[in-house]
Write a protein that holds these residues in place. Sequence first.
Motif, PDB file in Angstrom:
ATOM      1  N   ASP A 195       0.879  -1.199   0.055  1.00 27.05           N
ATOM      2  CA  ASP A 195       0.231  -0.006   0.098  1.00 27.05           C
ATOM      3  C   ASP A 195       1.031   1.061   0.022  1.00 27.05           C
ATOM      4  OD1 ASP A 195      -2.655   0.051  -0.146  1.00 27.05           O
ATOM      5  OD2 ASP A 195      -2.701  -1.199   1.780  1.00 27.05           O
ATOM      6  N   GLU A 196       0.746   2.025  -1.102  1.00 26.59           N
ATOM      7  CA  GLU A 196       1.517   3.319  -1.081  1.00 26.59           C
ATOM      8  C   GLU A 196       0.444   4.202  -1.581  1.00 26.59           C
ATOM      9  OE1 GLU A 196       5.130   3.211  -3.660  1.00 26.59           O
ATOM     10  OE2 GLU A 196       5.928   1.564  -2.565  1.00 26.59           O
ATOM     11  N   GLY A 197      -0.077   5.018  -0.513  1.00 24.29           N
ATOM     12  CA  GLY A 197      -1.114   5.865  -0.712  1.00 24.29           C
ATOM     13  C   GLY A 197      -2.210   5.169  -1.350  1.00 24.29           C
ATOM     14  N   VAL A 198      -2.568   5.749  -2.460  1.00 18.93           N
ATOM     15  CA  VAL A 198      -3.817   5.301  -3.241  1.00 18.93           C
ATOM     16  C   VAL A 198      -3.272   3.933  -4.182  1.00 18.93           C
ATOM     17  CG1 VAL A 198      -5.137   7.461  -3.333  1.00 18.93           C
ATOM     18  CG2 VAL A 198      -3.503   6.776  -5.239  1.00 18.93           C
ATOM     19  N   LYS A 199      -2.224   3.689  -4.306  1.00 20.82           N
ATOM     20  CA  LYS A 199      -1.473   2.862  -5.200  1.00 20.82           C
ATOM     21  C   LYS A 199      -1.340   1.493  -4.193  1.00 20.82           C
ATOM     22  CE  LYS A 199       2.830   3.021  -6.881  1.00 20.82           C
ATOM     23  NZ  LYS A 199       4.054   3.251  -7.548  1.00 20.82           N
ATOM     24  N   ARG A 200      -1.987   0.277  -5.007  1.00 23.12           N
ATOM     25  CA  ARG A 200      -1.804  -0.903  -4.139  1.00 23.12           C
ATOM     26  C   ARG A 200      -1.217  -2.017  -5.305  1.00 23.12           C
ATOM     27  NH1 ARG A 200      -6.571  -3.092  -1.390  1.00 23.12           N
ATOM     28  NH2 ARG A 200      -4.886  -3.949  -0.043  1.00 23.12           N
ATOM     29  N   GLY A 201      -0.386  -2.715  -4.531  1.00 22.72           N
ATOM     30  CA  GLY A 201       0.225  -3.813  -5.530  1.00 22.72           C
ATOM     31  C   GLY A 201       0.481  -5.242  -4.813  1.00 22.72           C
ATOM     32  N   LEU A 202       1.450  -5.944  -5.622  1.00 20.43           N
ATOM     33  CA  LEU A 202       1.604  -7.279  -5.103  1.00 20.43           C
ATOM     34  C   LEU A 202       2.993  -7.625  -5.478  1.00 20.43           C
ATOM     35  CD1 LEU A 202       0.965 -10.023  -3.788  1.00 20.43           C
ATOM     36  CD2 LEU A 202       0.101 -10.612  -6.108  1.00 20.43           C
ATOM     37  N   ARG A 203       3.955  -7.684  -4.244  1.00 17.67           N
ATOM     38  CA  ARG A 203       5.142  -8.040  -4.731  1.00 17.67           C
ATOM     39  C   ARG A 203       5.375  -9.756  -4.550  1.00 17.67           C
ATOM     40  NH1 ARG A 203       8.248  -5.154  -1.154  1.00 17.67           N
ATOM     41  NH2 ARG A 203       8.552  -7.087   0.276  1.00 17.67           N
ATOM     42  N   LEU A 204       6.179 -10.144  -5.344  1.00 21.27           N
ATOM     43  CA  LEU A 204       6.547 -11.617  -5.114  1.00 21.27           C
ATOM     44  C   LEU A 204       8.008 -11.619  -5.431  1.00 21.27           C
ATOM     45  CD1 LEU A 204       4.132 -13.151  -7.783  1.00 21.27           C
ATOM     46  CD2 LEU A 204       3.672 -12.935  -5.350  1.00 21.27           C
ATOM     47  N   ASP A 205       8.550 -12.342  -4.454  1.00 22.06           N
ATOM     48  CA  ASP A 205       9.968 -12.633  -4.244  1.00 22.06           C
ATOM     49  C   ASP A 205      10.396 -14.388  -4.280  1.00 22.06           C
ATOM     50  OD1 ASP A 205      11.284 -10.319  -3.770  1.00 22.06           O
ATOM     51  OD2 ASP A 205      10.035 -10.236  -2.002  1.00 22.06           O
ATOM     52  N   PHE A 206      11.101 -14.731  -5.572  1.00 20.14           N
ATOM     53  CA  PHE A 206      11.502 -16.119  -5.689  1.00 20.14           C
ATOM     54  C   PHE A 206      12.937 -16.361  -5.093  1.00 20.14           C
ATOM     55  CE2 PHE A 206       7.924 -14.719  -8.300  1.00 20.14           C
ATOM     56  CZ  PHE A 206       7.051 -15.925  -8.181  1.00 20.14           C
ATOM     57  N   ILE A 207      13.020 -16.999  -4.115  1.00 16.31           N
ATOM     58  CA  ILE A 207      14.489 -17.284  -3.812  1.00 16.31           C
ATOM     59  C   ILE A 207      15.002 -18.896  -3.682  1.00 16.31           C
ATOM     60  CG2 ILE A 207      15.709 -16.917  -1.655  1.00 16.31           C
ATOM     61  CD1 ILE A 207      13.402 -14.760  -0.924  1.00 16.31           C
ATOM     62  N   ASP A 208      16.167 -18.809  -4.289  1.00 19.10           N
ATOM     63  CA  ASP A 208      16.527 -20.475  -4.212  1.00 19.10           C
ATOM     64  C   ASP A 208      18.123 -20.256  -3.774  1.00 19.10           C
ATOM     65  OD1 ASP A 208      18.424 -20.311  -6.599  1.00 19.10           O
ATOM     66  OD2 ASP A 208      16.577 -19.933  -7.688  1.00 19.10           O
ATOM     67  N   SER A 209      18.582 -21.217  -3.446  1.00 17.68           N
ATOM     68  CA  SER A 209      20.118 -21.435  -3.102  1.00 17.68           C
ATOM     69  C   SER A 209      20.701 -22.445  -4.034  1.00 17.68           C
ATOM     70  CB  SER A 209      20.270 -22.070  -1.606  1.00 17.68           C
ATOM     71  OG  SER A 209      19.634 -21.303  -0.665  1.00 17.68           O
ATOM     72  N   GLY A 210      20.148 -22.323  -5.226  1.00 18.57           N
ATOM     73  CA  GLY A 210      20.788 -22.987  -6.387  1.00 18.57           C
ATOM     74  C   GLY A 210      22.177 -22.779  -6.733  1.00 18.57           C
ATOM     75  N   PRO A 211      22.550 -22.965  -8.029  1.00 23.69           N
ATOM     76  CA  PRO A 211      23.820 -22.657  -8.655  1.00 23.69           C
ATOM     77  C   PRO A 211      24.013 -21.260  -9.047  1.00 23.69           C
ATOM     78  CG  PRO A 211      22.446 -23.970 -10.146  1.00 23.69           C
ATOM     79  CD  PRO A 211      21.741 -23.800  -9.006  1.00 23.69           C
ATOM     80  N   GLY A 212      22.862 -20.488  -9.145  1.00 27.81           N
ATOM     81  CA  GLY A 212      23.016 -19.064  -9.443  1.00 27.81           C
ATOM     82  C   GLY A 212      22.947 -18.747 -10.899  1.00 27.81           C
ATOM     83  N   ILE A 213      22.934 -17.913 -11.517  1.00 26.79           N
ATOM     84  CA  ILE A 213      22.655 -17.302 -12.786  1.00 26.79           C
ATOM     85  C   ILE A 213      24.232 -16.958 -13.281  1.00 26.79           C
ATOM     86  CG2 ILE A 213      21.568 -16.085 -14.753  1.00 26.79           C
ATOM     87  CD1 ILE A 213      19.131 -15.959 -12.997  1.00 26.79           C
ATOM     88  N   PRO A 214      24.967 -17.637 -14.000  1.00 27.21           N
ATOM     89  CA  PRO A 214      26.277 -16.982 -14.165  1.00 27.21           C
ATOM     90  C   PRO A 214      26.245 -15.597 -14.835  1.00 27.21           C
ATOM     91  CG  PRO A 214      25.941 -19.277 -15.366  1.00 27.21           C
ATOM     92  CD  PRO A 214      24.795 -18.827 -14.538  1.00 27.21           C
ATOM     93  N   ASP A 215      25.394 -15.418 -15.804  1.00 28.84           N
ATOM     94  CA  ASP A 215      25.347 -14.043 -16.798  1.00 28.84           C
ATOM     95  C   ASP A 215      23.956 -13.601 -16.657  1.00 28.84           C
ATOM     96  OD1 ASP A 215      25.388 -12.135 -18.416  1.00 28.84           O
ATOM     97  OD2 ASP A 215      26.653 -13.036 -19.985  1.00 28.84           O
ATOM     98  N   VAL A 216      23.472 -12.749 -15.654  1.00 29.07           N
ATOM     99  CA  VAL A 216      22.267 -12.309 -15.724  1.00 29.07           C
ATOM    100  C   VAL A 216      21.927 -11.688 -16.806  1.00 29.07           C
ATOM    101  CG1 VAL A 216      20.634 -10.772 -14.127  1.00 29.07           C
ATOM    102  CG2 VAL A 216      22.013 -12.284 -13.134  1.00 29.07           C
TER     103      VAL A 216
END
Length: 133
Positions: free
Chosen positions: A66-87
């Motif tokens: 909730d940011e004033g009149v603005k409403r939203g949805l945040r999603l975070d996807f988290i892993d402990s895998g090998p990572g991305i070598p080149d984002v």
Amino acid sequence: MAGEAGSMALRSEEDIVASRQKVRALAQQLKFSLVDQTKMITAASELSRNTVVHGHGGEMHWAILDEGVKRGLRLDFIDSGPGIPDVKLALTDGWTSGGGMGLGLPGSKRLVHEFEVQSQPGQGTRVSITRWK
């Protein structure tokens, strides 16, 4: 409802389905249009699958914003895998490591308003997405 947050494990195909159902419920709760619901569910599905397949499992965290009149949805996807070598490469249209819906990170990025990837080889990956109503 404001400030509602939570998390769920992403370890299997069933968890990917459950993540889509959770995102659908949250988007409906926020009264997102059907198009916006579909965009967020599609992005969440792709990122959940990446977490399970490439990250060897992890979690999805969600928060209603909730940011004033603005409403939203945040999603975070988290892993402990090998990572991305080149984002930067992983964010290139047409690049694929195979096996997903073919959207990849760039497709997911186009479906949301805010998109951030944090990843280092050997240290896992965190992808954060936000869609505003």
